[in-house]
Design a protein around this motif. Structure first.
Motif, short mmCIF file in Angstrom:
data_model
loop_
_atom_site.label_atom_id
_atom_site.label_comp_id
_atom_site.label_asym_id
_atom_site.label_seq_id
_atom_site.Cartn_x
_atom_site.Cartn_y
_atom_site.Cartn_z
N ASN A 208 32.57 36.27 26.56
CA ASN A 208 33.44 37.26 25.93
C ASN A 208 34.82 36.61 25.81
O ASN A 208 35.53 36.45 26.79
N ARG A 209 35.16 36.22 24.59
CA ARG A 209 36.37 35.40 24.37
C ARG A 209 37.64 36.08 24.86
O ARG A 209 38.61 35.43 25.21
N ARG A 210 37.65 37.41 24.83
CA ARG A 210 38.88 38.14 25.19
C ARG A 210 39.04 38.28 26.70
O ARG A 210 40.08 38.65 27.20
N LYS A 211 37.97 37.98 27.43
CA LYS A 211 38.03 38.17 28.88
C LYS A 211 38.56 36.94 29.61
O LYS A 211 38.36 35.82 29.16
N MET A 212 39.19 37.21 30.78
CA MET A 212 39.66 36.11 31.61
C MET A 212 38.45 35.41 32.23
O MET A 212 37.38 36.02 32.38
N LEU A 213 38.67 34.15 32.67
CA LEU A 213 37.59 33.40 33.32
C LEU A 213 36.97 34.20 34.45
O LEU A 213 35.75 34.26 34.60
N ARG A 214 37.83 34.84 35.26
CA ARG A 214 37.35 35.61 36.42
C ARG A 214 36.25 36.60 36.02
O ARG A 214 35.22 36.70 36.67
N ASN A 215 36.49 37.32 34.92
CA ASN A 215 35.53 38.34 34.50
C ASN A 215 34.26 37.76 33.89
O ASN A 215 33.17 38.30 34.09
N ASN A 216 34.42 36.67 33.15
CA ASN A 216 33.22 36.04 32.59
C ASN A 216 32.38 35.38 33.68
O ASN A 216 31.16 35.51 33.70
N LEU A 217 33.07 34.68 34.59
CA LEU A 217 32.33 33.89 35.60
C LEU A 217 31.66 34.74 36.67
O LEU A 217 30.79 34.26 37.39
N LYS A 218 32.06 36.02 36.75
CA LYS A 218 31.43 36.83 37.81
C LYS A 218 29.95 37.09 37.55
O LYS A 218 29.23 37.51 38.45
N THR A 219 29.50 36.78 36.33
CA THR A 219 28.06 36.92 36.06
C THR A 219 27.24 35.78 36.71
O THR A 219 26.03 35.89 36.85
N ILE A 220 27.93 34.66 37.07
CA ILE A 220 27.16 33.56 37.69
C ILE A 220 27.67 33.19 39.09
O ILE A 220 27.07 32.35 39.76
N LEU A 221 28.80 33.79 39.52
CA LEU A 221 29.34 33.45 40.85
C LEU A 221 29.52 34.72 41.68
O LEU A 221 29.83 35.79 41.14
N SER A 222 29.39 34.58 42.99
CA SER A 222 29.58 35.74 43.87
C SER A 222 31.07 36.03 44.00
O SER A 222 31.92 35.15 43.71
N ALA A 223 31.41 37.22 44.48
CA ALA A 223 32.81 37.62 44.66
C ALA A 223 33.50 36.65 45.62
O ALA A 223 34.66 36.24 45.41
N GLU A 224 32.76 36.25 46.63
CA GLU A 224 33.33 35.33 47.63
C GLU A 224 33.64 33.95 47.01
O GLU A 224 34.72 33.39 47.21
N ASP A 225 32.69 33.43 46.21
CA ASP A 225 32.89 32.13 45.56
C ASP A 225 34.06 32.20 44.57
O ASP A 225 34.85 31.26 44.46
N LEU A 226 34.16 33.33 43.87
CA LEU A 226 35.25 33.48 42.91
C LEU A 226 36.59 33.47 43.62
O LEU A 226 37.56 32.87 43.15
N MET A 227 36.65 34.14 44.76
CA MET A 227 37.88 34.22 45.56
C MET A 227 38.30 32.81 45.98
O MET A 227 39.46 32.42 45.81
N LYS A 228 37.33 32.03 46.48
CA LYS A 228 37.63 30.65 46.92
C LYS A 228 38.09 29.81 45.73
O LYS A 228 39.06 29.06 45.83
N LEU A 229 37.38 29.97 44.61
CA LEU A 229 37.70 29.20 43.41
C LEU A 229 39.13 29.49 42.93
O LEU A 229 39.86 28.60 42.51
N SER A 230 39.54 30.76 43.07
CA SER A 230 40.86 31.16 42.56
C SER A 230 42.00 30.51 43.34
O SER A 230 43.14 30.48 42.89
N GLU A 231 41.68 29.97 44.52
CA GLU A 231 42.74 29.28 45.29
C GLU A 231 43.10 27.95 44.63
O GLU A 231 44.20 27.43 44.80
N ASN A 232 42.15 27.38 43.88
CA ASN A 232 42.38 26.06 43.26
C ASN A 232 42.38 26.07 41.74
O ASN A 232 42.59 25.03 41.11
N PHE A 233 42.08 27.22 41.15
CA PHE A 233 41.99 27.26 39.68
C PHE A 233 42.48 28.62 39.20
O PHE A 233 42.11 29.65 39.77
N ASP A 234 43.30 28.62 38.17
CA ASP A 234 43.85 29.87 37.64
C ASP A 234 42.78 30.61 36.83
O ASP A 234 42.50 30.28 35.67
N LEU A 235 42.19 31.63 37.46
CA LEU A 235 41.08 32.34 36.80
C LEU A 235 41.56 33.47 35.88
O LEU A 235 40.75 34.21 35.32
N THR A 236 42.90 33.56 35.71
CA THR A 236 43.39 34.55 34.73
C THR A 236 43.40 33.93 33.32
O THR A 236 43.70 34.60 32.34
#
Ligand code: SAM
Length: 257
Positions: A208-236
């Protein structure tokens, strides 16, 4: 009288100068292996044989094969096959191949993906395709044309948009503009260990082109993994603002988690 078969994308180029220009871009040397896809009535074929190359032409339409055979006789190896169903390996010579084609537009994407999967067999590809697709292949990060197709093809090839061709230069004229592009396999292609995962991340980021990475990636990553990832990558950020190297960084972070 020849009846044009629309479903085979039969829009024949009428302008010999354009045909000459396309073949010049391919920079063909004597004895070099060249594939032409869809020779049609032979306007590009006629230019290609001037270069005394080793030419193989794949044409799906039997009716055209007969005309081409009569016209070019032994100067071209004519193969009456659908290029998407052809076993490409059985036609591979020892050396590299150049492709020159005014492609039937309906096969563009599957054809390009097949070429990409054999990118090391080709030294140069010069094709005419729909202008809109050419712009997507050649797109810059952050533009509306930039997407999965751009990233996939630019991963394998350096791409150059050569020139635009207007509909009235074909018979019958297509509805849209066309463009000639040149693809040269990259010598510095990045090494990705898990390519299916890399492409899955990219495809998901653009789901979904209009969505932030965080929202698109939650279909393949768990909430915990997303949280960890956001410490090193801007998921907005959105997928469309990420370059290839940023996607590689994202992939590295996800694959080592
Ligand atoms: N090269 C000619 C020219 O520039 O005038 C014809 C180009 S026309 C856009 C595309 C040609 O590809 C047609 O001759 C058509 O019959 C052939 N073609 C369509 N689908 C094909 C396929 N899957 N495999 C091989 N040839 C195909």
């Amino acid at each position: 009288m020849f009846k044009y078969k629309k479903k085979l994308g039969q829009h024949f180029l009428r302008d010999k100068n354009i045909a000459r220009k396309i073949v010049e871009i391919a920079d063909i040397q004597e004895n070099e292996s060249v594939w032409e896809i869809g020779p049609g009535k032979g306007i590009l074929t006629e230019e290609l044989i001037r270069y005394k190359c080793d030419l193989t032409a794949f044409e799906i339409d039997k009716e055209l094969i007969h005309t081409l055979q009569a016209r070019f006789n032994k100067q071209v190896k004519l193969i009456n096959q659908d290029i998407l169903r052809t076993v490409w390996e059985s036609f591979f010579p020892k050396g590299k191949i150049k492709i020159v084609s005014n492609l039937p537009y309906q096969i563009t994407s599957p054809f390009l993906f097949k070429v990409a999967s054999y990118s090391n067999k080709f030294s140069r590809i010069v094709i005419m395709i729909q202008k809109e697709v050419a712009q997507r292949l050649n797109a810059k990060v952050g533009t509306k044309e930039y997407g999965v197709l751009t990233l996939k093809m630019q991963y394998y090839f350096n791409i150059k948009y050569e020139f635009t061709v207007k509909p009235h230069l074909f018979n019958p004229p297509p509805k849209v503009d066309s463009a000639v592009i040149k693809l040269i396999p990259r010598i510095n292609k990045p090494e990705i260990e898990d390519e299916p995962l890399f492409w899955k991340i990219i495809e998901t980021s653009f789901r979904n082109r209009r969505k932030m990475l965080r929202n698109n990636l939650k279909t393949i990553l768990s909430a915990e993994d997303l949280m960890k990832l956001s410490e090193n990558f801007d998921l907005t950020l959105r997928g469309e603002s990420l370059t290839e190297s940023e996607f590689i960084k994202l992939y590295n972070l996800i694959s080592i988690k």
